[in-house]
Design a protein around this motif. Sequence first.
Motif, PDB file in Angstrom:
ATOM      1  N   MET A   1     -62.012 -85.327  14.779  1.00 19.55           N
ATOM      2  CA  MET A   1     -61.987 -86.766  14.970  1.00 19.55           C
ATOM      3  C   MET A   1     -62.811 -87.412  13.856  1.00 19.55           C
ATOM      4  N   TYR A   2     -62.256 -88.529  13.298  1.00 23.94           N
ATOM      5  CA  TYR A   2     -63.172 -89.114  12.202  1.00 23.94           C
ATOM      6  C   TYR A   2     -63.308 -90.825  12.482  1.00 23.94           C
ATOM      7  N   ARG A   3     -64.379 -91.599  11.980  1.00 23.76           N
ATOM      8  CA  ARG A   3     -64.394 -92.823  12.130  1.00 23.76           C
ATOM      9  C   ARG A   3     -64.481 -93.377  11.068  1.00 23.76           C
ATOM     10  N   ALA A 151     -47.563 -88.011  14.551  1.00 23.76           N
ATOM     11  CA  ALA A 151     -47.346 -88.047  13.033  1.00 23.76           C
ATOM     12  C   ALA A 151     -48.474 -87.144  12.363  1.00 23.76           C
ATOM     13  N   ASP A 152     -48.515 -87.276  11.134  1.00 23.01           N
ATOM     14  CA  ASP A 152     -49.521 -86.596  10.333  1.00 23.01           C
ATOM     15  C   ASP A 152     -50.926 -86.905  10.770  1.00 23.01           C
ATOM     16  N   VAL A 153     -51.299 -88.126  10.893  1.00 23.25           N
ATOM     17  CA  VAL A 153     -52.647 -88.466  11.300  1.00 23.25           C
ATOM     18  C   VAL A 153     -52.182 -89.554  12.290  1.00 23.25           C
ATOM     19  N   GLU A 154     -52.827 -89.529  13.265  1.00 25.82           N
ATOM     20  CA  GLU A 154     -53.045 -90.598  14.422  1.00 25.82           C
ATOM     21  C   GLU A 154     -54.258 -91.336  14.551  1.00 25.82           C
ATOM     22  N   THR A 155     -54.105 -92.554  14.672  1.00 29.95           N
ATOM     23  CA  THR A 155     -55.405 -93.439  14.662  1.00 29.95           C
ATOM     24  C   THR A 155     -55.304 -94.564  15.950  1.00 29.95           C
ATOM     25  N   TRP A 156     -56.545 -95.020  15.875  1.00 35.07           N
ATOM     26  CA  TRP A 156     -56.563 -96.057  17.041  1.00 35.07           C
ATOM     27  C   TRP A 156     -57.836 -97.033  16.542  1.00 35.07           C
ATOM     28  N   ASP A 160     -64.820-102.416  16.777  1.00 35.47           N
ATOM     29  CA  ASP A 160     -64.933-102.615  15.361  1.00 35.47           C
ATOM     30  C   ASP A 160     -64.763-101.412  14.437  1.00 35.47           C
ATOM     31  N   GLY A 161     -63.966-100.297  15.137  1.00 34.56           N
ATOM     32  CA  GLY A 161     -63.869 -99.213  14.234  1.00 34.56           C
ATOM     33  C   GLY A 161     -62.271 -98.634  14.289  1.00 34.56           C
ATOM     34  N   LEU A 162     -62.030 -97.826  13.531  1.00 35.10           N
ATOM     35  CA  LEU A 162     -60.639 -97.114  13.493  1.00 35.10           C
ATOM     36  C   LEU A 162     -61.095 -95.671  13.482  1.00 35.10           C
ATOM     37  N   TYR A 163     -60.585 -95.181  14.687  1.00 34.50           N
ATOM     38  CA  TYR A 163     -60.828 -93.649  14.963  1.00 34.50           C
ATOM     39  C   TYR A 163     -59.350 -92.666  14.123  1.00 34.50           C
ATOM     40  N   TRP A 164     -59.537 -91.583  13.869  1.00 34.04           N
ATOM     41  CA  TRP A 164     -58.685 -90.800  12.812  1.00 34.04           C
ATOM     42  C   TRP A 164     -58.692 -89.484  13.243  1.00 34.04           C
TER      43      TRP A 164
END
Length: 352
Positions: A1-3, A151-156, A160-164
């Motif tokens: 997980m990334y942000r 998909a290839d990457v899912e995000t939320w 104040d952040g986008l999780y990847w």
Amino acid sequence: MYRIDKSRLAELFAAISGNQDLFLPLRKADQTNYGLWSEEECFDLDTLKTVKSAKDCFFPQSEVLYRCKNEDGKLSIDPQKLCDRPFVVFGMRACDVKAIEVLDRVFLSDPVDTFYAARREHGTIVSLACHEPEETCFCKNFGIDAAEPGADVETWIIEDGLYWKPLTEKGEALTVSLAGLLENADAASTPDAAEKAEKAVAKEQSSIREIIEKLPLSHLDLSRFKPENTMELFDSPLWEELYKPCLACGTCTFVCPTCQCYDIRDFDGGKNGVQRYRCWDSCMYSDFTMMAHGNLRTSQMQRFRQRFMHKLVYYPANNDGLYSCVGCGRCVSKCPASLNIVKVIKKMGGEA
């Protein structure tokens, strides 16, 4: 997980587009649609549904197939070059991601559509979970989870952040190329950050699913739409009642992320030769599939019936039960006559 912080999304997009094209929802003339991103463009990730889906990125509304030219009696044919440049489609919702699976089964089956196949090979999809699904959404009926779009990457996007989260080799490769921007929340290196990220995403997913459960169209009855009921559904007198408000405008087919009908035409450019191109078409038009002897479907009722029988019966019968509708709700909100697939499901499903 990334942000990554939301405030740095423009940096993220700039980094992605550094060596490939980037398509994402752009706001223009009070409408949001997918387009090629540049620093001058206004991106819009808050609008839940773009007017049209990202289908355009893989199956364009219009594309040249080849060009012909006659010079001094010599005919030359110049095929259109296939897509050979990598690109990223960012922000696709779960329903639109599922729609690509529907298109894959059409265009990647034998004989393979080489134009579509080239775009699928070079395209990477980054999905975005639906923070607040709307009343016109009914994707849950087709086994789609808006909280886990795939998909290839899912995000939320959470506060104040986008999780990847990368899911495929393409997704991993894209993630590696953005290593300088994305904050790694891997448990092996930063256990506290990893736990915080997992909890934030889990809470967001739970919230999304709670909303979906309460939506008015989340529990439709699809039990009658089975291959064994094909003729019974086809011969139902309810079609004569259902089709009458239809204006045959084709709006439903042009906003639909799974419609794949197209026409092939020629454009005479005079001295510049002839371009053969294909463009989206609609099964709701009276001249659709017209041949020398006439049209197979001569009434609007027949055309109306064909559209919904294909989505709910014919396509799943030939594709392991996969429906050719993903419940995005675009036709529900865009039809000028308030006529859509939900009304068909309710009327035909409740006939028994």
